[in-house]
Design a protein around this motif. Structure first.
Motif, PDB file in Angstrom:
ATOM      1  N   ASN A  11       1.728  32.288  30.888  1.00 42.27           N
ATOM      2  CA  ASN A  11       2.414  33.625  30.158  1.00 42.27           C
ATOM      3  C   ASN A  11       1.469  34.822  30.038  1.00 42.27           C
ATOM      4  N   ASP A  48      11.538  40.752  26.765  1.00 48.09           N
ATOM      5  CA  ASP A  48      11.371  39.501  26.171  1.00 48.09           C
ATOM      6  C   ASP A  48      10.131  39.086  26.786  1.00 48.09           C
ATOM      7  N   THR A  49       9.697  39.518  27.825  1.00 43.72           N
ATOM      8  CA  THR A  49       8.333  39.327  28.505  1.00 43.72           C
ATOM      9  C   THR A  49       7.992  40.277  29.311  1.00 43.72           C
ATOM     10  N   TRP A  98      29.406  36.183  24.527  1.00 44.36           N
ATOM     11  CA  TRP A  98      28.797  35.731  26.057  1.00 44.36           C
ATOM     12  C   TRP A  98      28.547  34.241  26.156  1.00 44.36           C
ATOM     13  N   PRO A  99      27.583  33.666  25.124  1.00 45.64           N
ATOM     14  CA  PRO A  99      27.184  32.369  25.700  1.00 45.64           C
ATOM     15  C   PRO A  99      28.556  31.251  25.647  1.00 45.64           C
ATOM     16  N   LYS A 139       6.359  45.889  20.032  1.00 49.09           N
ATOM     17  CA  LYS A 139       7.276  45.407  20.073  1.00 49.09           C
ATOM     18  C   LYS A 139       8.535  45.993  19.389  1.00 49.09           C
ATOM     19  N   ALA A 174      11.983  31.233  21.592  1.00 50.63           N
ATOM     20  CA  ALA A 174      12.291  31.242  23.305  1.00 50.63           C
ATOM     21  C   ALA A 174      12.153  32.183  24.136  1.00 50.63           C
ATOM     22  N   ARG A 175      12.472  33.445  23.345  1.00 52.35           N
ATOM     23  CA  ARG A 175      12.747  34.432  24.091  1.00 52.35           C
ATOM     24  C   ARG A 175      11.499  35.152  24.710  1.00 52.35           C
ATOM     25  N   THR A 176      10.432  35.102  23.487  1.00 51.11           N
ATOM     26  CA  THR A 176       9.028  35.621  23.928  1.00 51.11           C
ATOM     27  C   THR A 176       7.962  34.586  24.489  1.00 51.11           C
ATOM     28  N   SER A 177       8.036  33.685  23.857  1.00 48.71           N
ATOM     29  CA  SER A 177       7.091  32.565  24.171  1.00 48.71           C
ATOM     30  C   SER A 177       5.945  32.572  23.239  1.00 48.71           C
ATOM     31  N   GLN A 178       6.155  33.559  21.945  1.00 48.58           N
ATOM     32  CA  GLN A 178       5.167  33.593  21.307  1.00 48.58           C
ATOM     33  C   GLN A 178       5.323  32.974  19.745  1.00 48.58           C
ATOM     34  N   ARG A 201      20.125  33.713  21.573  1.00 47.62           N
ATOM     35  CA  ARG A 201      20.194  32.342  21.469  1.00 47.62           C
ATOM     36  C   ARG A 201      18.789  31.941  21.022  1.00 47.62           C
ATOM     37  N   ILE A 227      14.171  23.929  30.364  1.00 52.02           N
ATOM     38  CA  ILE A 227      14.268  24.654  29.141  1.00 52.02           C
ATOM     39  C   ILE A 227      15.043  23.957  27.854  1.00 52.02           C
ATOM     40  N   VAL A 239      -2.314  41.494  16.267  1.00 54.56           N
ATOM     41  CA  VAL A 239      -1.196  41.719  15.895  1.00 54.56           C
ATOM     42  C   VAL A 239      -1.058  42.407  14.490  1.00 54.56           C
ATOM     43  N   VAL A 299       3.869  35.243  14.326  1.00 49.60           N
ATOM     44  CA  VAL A 299       3.075  36.338  14.994  1.00 49.60           C
ATOM     45  C   VAL A 299       4.061  37.368  15.160  1.00 49.60           C
ATOM     46  N   GLU A 300       5.359  36.921  15.850  1.00 51.42           N
ATOM     47  CA  GLU A 300       6.160  38.130  15.870  1.00 51.42           C
ATOM     48  C   GLU A 300       6.888  38.725  14.911  1.00 51.42           C
ATOM     49  N   ARG A 302      20.751  28.051  29.029  1.00 57.73           N
ATOM     50  CA  ARG A 302      21.475  28.770  30.168  1.00 57.73           C
ATOM     51  C   ARG A 302      21.373  30.340  29.873  1.00 57.73           C
ATOM     52  N   VAL A 303      21.752  30.601  28.524  1.00 57.97           N
ATOM     53  CA  VAL A 303      21.401  31.947  28.166  1.00 57.97           C
ATOM     54  C   VAL A 303      20.066  32.456  28.367  1.00 57.97           C
ATOM     55  N   ILE A 304      19.018  31.467  27.749  1.00 56.39           N
ATOM     56  CA  ILE A 304      17.730  31.834  28.017  1.00 56.39           C
ATOM     57  C   ILE A 304      17.325  31.815  29.395  1.00 56.39           C
ATOM     58  N   ALA A 305      17.570  30.995  30.096  1.00 58.00           N
ATOM     59  CA  ALA A 305      17.341  30.923  31.585  1.00 58.00           C
ATOM     60  C   ALA A 305      17.925  32.126  32.251  1.00 58.00           C
ATOM     61  N   GLY A 306      18.966  32.661  32.170  1.00 57.81           N
ATOM     62  CA  GLY A 306      19.686  33.769  32.722  1.00 57.81           C
ATOM     63  C   GLY A 306      20.694  33.138  33.866  1.00 57.81           C
ATOM     64  N   THR A 315      14.127  38.499  33.695  1.00 57.00           N
ATOM     65  CA  THR A 315      15.234  38.274  34.186  1.00 57.00           C
ATOM     66  C   THR A 315      16.060  39.666  34.075  1.00 57.00           C
ATOM     67  N   PRO A 317      12.486  31.865  35.971  1.00 60.81           N
ATOM     68  CA  PRO A 317      14.126  31.956  35.742  1.00 60.81           C
ATOM     69  C   PRO A 317      14.658  32.171  37.239  1.00 60.81           C
ATOM     70  N   ASP A 357      18.767  41.018  18.405  1.00 59.32           N
ATOM     71  CA  ASP A 357      18.188  40.726  19.695  1.00 59.32           C
ATOM     72  C   ASP A 357      18.078  39.045  19.818  1.00 59.32           C
ATOM     73  N   ARG A 401       7.610  28.847  33.692  1.00 57.86           N
ATOM     74  CA  ARG A 401       8.995  29.285  33.843  1.00 57.86           C
ATOM     75  C   ARG A 401       9.196  30.508  34.568  1.00 57.86           C
TER      76      ARG A 401
END
Lengths: 507, 309
Positions: free
Chosen positions: A174, A34-35, A381-382, A191, B84-88, B272, B54, A3, B92-93, B39-43, A42, A119, B267, A117
């Motif tokens: 992951n 995101d992944t 949105w949320p 990224k 939570a978004r990238t699981s990293q 969230r 989650i 990294v 590091v991010e 909910r936002v993370i899960a989609g 998603t 979704p 982002d 995980r």
């Protein structure tokens, strides 16, 4: 360390990318992934990029038809619970390992593993996967699901090399460096900046033209448009919609208004007066001039809905139109004893769907014409999602809200969830709380119906009923704008908001 | 020097306390926001069980003070949590993003200080000249222009029309030019105005007249005597501007797709991503506090009359 190295490279800004070799194809998208793990994905845009690397057992083509992918053929048991799939032979993953029944089983076990995980797990009710021979698998489902074959075309069920799950920084739970069987090999991800893939020489199918494909991440629509106009990328998705007419006139670029499956509608709370009365709901369908909204607010980037589902879905069944007819709307409202000047609340998101705020304002204007005072309210949105998915017994007091719905794979079952009683919040996201036992019965029956013709007929019946009962103001099916350089050909789209540029080449 | 050391210690303690406060505020802020982050993370298409899972993973089931306790204990160990978004890991991010943002902010600060001080000094030595008027008009323009609009205009002119520079990204040589100009515009204008006023004031003082009377060349008078003494308020502005630049990076990075912390912040807010938002705001705050500290210490270096104690 890796990294840090990437960080330093990013800092220094490796030179030379802009000019680009003759065989590099460059695209710009708005979403930073995101992944890159197929099962965790998603977002369609992200899936679109991963599709270059990771393939699925079945494919959807540009016409929205199902085609063989890594599976050459398949059959379904009469009870709709077991599928036997014949796999393509002679296919290798990018890491040199063989694609076979073992690999499929590993991927599907992972897809079904609740410790991972996933979704979008609902379309894959996998009980177990059995290896019949090296190139045959049998999938047993927990419940019958006729659309499974279609669901297998969605990136969530993409097949990665099991051997790669412990390499390149990957973990079982992951995957950060996907290794698939696709026409391109994952090379590098920066990224927030870009994703690069390179041609896979041993690809089993037709070989693409470009050696390298780079997707740049550019969140700002106007900047993406500038990149294209400056010749710094070859393709962009979602330019600023107001610029569509100008882009159409520009001979240096081509605009594809790709059909999508995203329906945009205003959902009524059908359990709250006066919207319990179908006449009121029909009236509002007549009150809104959808054509005018599409032309003036969306700059042509949509088609009016003529059924509860988008035409690209299996099971679509055209119902006609609620023509713009304010007089009829007023008459129906009078019949239902809704007095002129009645106030209705109207929630809408902003920035979520193309021109969502502007469209909502236009609709409020049309409602005023027939005597309803809509008080508009917007939310982030949320908060919005939380408000409209509040269960009825927890005090959901919404009346009208603007929403979009885009099935991940092109089957009516994914759209009809919206009219299923068991899918009312908190069990799901059927935010109009539409309730009809007959419709429920038919939706469940269609899910396990093995014969396509019969399934289609069932969706037709559901569509007819839902269309006349109008739990929504049926607005339009969004189009998905893709703009590319006129110097490049063979770019098309798949009707679930994906571009298809794998076989793009210079004109 | 002993005083300076004590002062430094005091300032360091104050900085840590401030950071602690920031951590509490940031922690609470992301949690009182309405909406269900799980909910936002899960989609939208996720099942309720997955959303619930989650929720548990993120620790959202725990009471607030327990959540903060966990967050703070980890923070002390240098662990900013997992995105939570990238699981990293957040750390590091953040590293490459911080590098990108610092590169942009430092370049812009350097450009702003250089241009601003030069232009301001020139204007002050020729008050009410044509150059002075030009400067006040263009600085007014610079101060009042929205970053967003300026960025897009620069892209249209230099990338689309002239095709001299990349429109976005950070990978090409030259791609830093437009974001730097955009980000620096406001600061150049402000620093130029500040410098002009400050130098003008100093030029009217007795010692400058003395210096002139000694027969020193005008350039030496301005640079060695006037500018040096006018520098203290200017350094304050430059220091404060650096903080503003970090904040301005959010908009600039969005327009230019510059892969820094600002873009990541946007982002993360939309998705969230609690841990990431906290991490970014903490890093921003730490940088801001550090900058202020450096500015204060620079005073002492430039003006020996200033003693801390």
């Amino acid at each position: 360390m890796f990294v840090a190295t990437v960080g330093i490279l990013t800092m220094l800004g490796a030179a030379g990318g802009a000019a680009g070799a003759a065989t590099t194809f460059r695209g710009a998208v708005g979403v930073d992934p995101d992944t890159l793990d197929p099962v965790q994905m998603t977002t369609t845009t992200v899936a679109n990029m991963v599709d270059y690397v990771v393939e699925t057992l079945t494919f959807i083509d540009q016409e929205g038809k199902i085609r063989p992918g890594l599976a050459e053929s398949w059959s379904m048991s009469s009870d709709g619970k077991q599928y036997t799939l014949k796999l393509r032979k002679g296919v290798t993953f990018h890491d040199g390992t063989a694609f076979d029944a073992k690999a499929v089983k590993w991927n599907f076990d992972r897809l079904a593993d609740s410790s991972v995980r996933v979704p979008i797990r609902a379309p894959y009710p996998i009980e177990k996967t059995d290896i019949l021979d090296a190139s045959t698998v049998k999938i047993t489902l927990k419940r019958p699901s006729a659309p499974l074959i279609l669901a297998l075309s969605w990136t969530t069920s993409g097949i990665v090399s099991p051997a790669s799950a412990v390499k390149h920084g990957n973990e079982y739970k992951n995957i950060v460096h996907p290794v698939g069987t696709g026409p391109y090999v994952f090379k590098e991800r920066r990224k927030g900046e870009s994703l690069t893939v390179t041609k896979y020489d041993k690809y089993w199918g037709k070989k693409p033209f470009y050696d390298t494909v780079v997707f740049r991440i550019v969140p700002e629509a106007a900047t993406r448009e500038s990149l294209l106009l400056a010749g710094q990328v070859d393709l962009i998705v979602l330019p600023p919609v107001a610029d569509l007419p100008a882009l159409n006139r520009n001979s240096a670029v081509k605009v594809l208004l790709a059909p999508s499956d995203r329906t945009i509608f205003v959902a009524f709370n059908t359990q709250k007066a006066p919207f319990t009365d179908p006449r009121v709901r029909q009236a509002l369908n007549y009150a809104v001039d959808k054509q005018a909204i599409i032309k003036n607010v969306l700059f042509g980037a949509a088609d009016p809905m003529d059924a509860p589902t988008a035409p690209s879905l299996f099971g679509y069944c055209k119902q006609g139109a609620y023509e713009f007819n304010p007089a009829k709307a007023k008459q129906l409202l009078a019949e239902a004893s809704v007095k002129p000047g009645t106030r209705v609340s109207f929630l809408h998101p902003t920035g979520r769907y193309t021109q969502d705020k502007e469209v909502s304002q236009a609709i409020a204007g049309f409602l005023r014409e027939v005597g309803l005072e809509a008080s508009l309210q917007t939310m982030d949105w949320p908060s919005y999602i939380r408000t409209i998915t509040t269960p009825l017994d927890k005090g959901n007091t919404t009346e009208l809200h603007l929403l979009g719905w885009a099935p991940a794979f092109l089957d009516s079952s994914q759209q009809m969830l919206q009219f299923l009683t068991s899918y009312h919040p908190p069990g799901g996201l059927a935010t109009s709380f539409y309730r009809d036992p007959k419709v429920d019965e038919m939706i469940v029956a269609a899910d396990s119906e093995a014969k396509p013709d019969k399934r289609k007929e069932l969706y037709c019946q559901i569509s007819r009923k839902v269309w006349s009962e109008a739990p929504w103001i049926f607005l339009y099916v969004q189009r998905y704008p893709i703009v590319h350089s006129a110097k490049i050909r063979d770019i098309s789209s798949i009707p679930n908001e994906k571009f298809y540029a794998v076989y793009a080449r210079p004109r | 020097m002993r005083f300076a050391r004590r002062y430094l210690a005091q300032r360091l303690v104050a900085s840590v306390v401030t950071l602690l406060g920031v951590s509490i505020i940031v922690f609470l802020m992301v949690r009182v926001l309405p909406g269900d982050p799980a909910r936002v993370i899960a989609g939208l298409l996720a099942s309720e069980e997955d959303v619930q899972r989650i929720r548990v993973e993120l620790g959202l089931e725990q009471p607030l003070h327990v959540q903060y306790g966990i967050f703070f204990t980890r923070l002390l160990q240098g662990d900013l949590g997992t995105s939570a978004r990238t699981s990293q890991p957040v750390l590091v991010e953040l590293q490459p993003r911080l590098a990108a943002t610092l590169k942009l902010a430092l370049t812009s600060a350097a450009l702003a200080a250089l241009l601003g001080i030069a232009a301001g000094t020139l204007a002050a030595t020729r008050p009410y000249s044509r150059f002075d008027y030009l400067l006040s008009v263009s600085t007014l323009f610079g101060v009042s222009m929205p970053v967003y609009w300026l960025g897009l205009m620069l892209i249209i002119v230099f990338a689309v029309q002239l095709n001299w520079l990349p429109a976005a990204g950070s990978e090409d040589s030259g791609s830093i030019v437009l974001p730097t100009l955009t980000l620096a515009a406001f600061s150049v204008a402000l620093i130029a105005r500040m410098t002009r006023a400050s130098v003008l004031e100093v030029l009217g003082q007795d010692y400058v007249r003395t210096a002139r009377a000694k027969g020193l060349p005008e350039a030496a008078v301005v640079v060695r005597h006037a500018l040096k003494n006018a520098l203290i308020p200017i350094i304050t502005v430059v220091g404060l501007q650096f903080g503003t630049l970090l904040g301005g990076a959010v908009l600039t990075e969005s327009v230019f797709g510059w892969p820094g912390m600002g873009l990541l912040l946007v982002d993360s807010i939309f998705s969230r991503d609690y841990a990431m938002v906290q991490g970014i705001v903490l890093v921003f705050s730490a940088l801001f506090i550090l900058t202020n500290l450096i500015v204060d210490l620079l005073y002492a270096v430039i003006d020996p009359r200033i003693h801390y104690g």
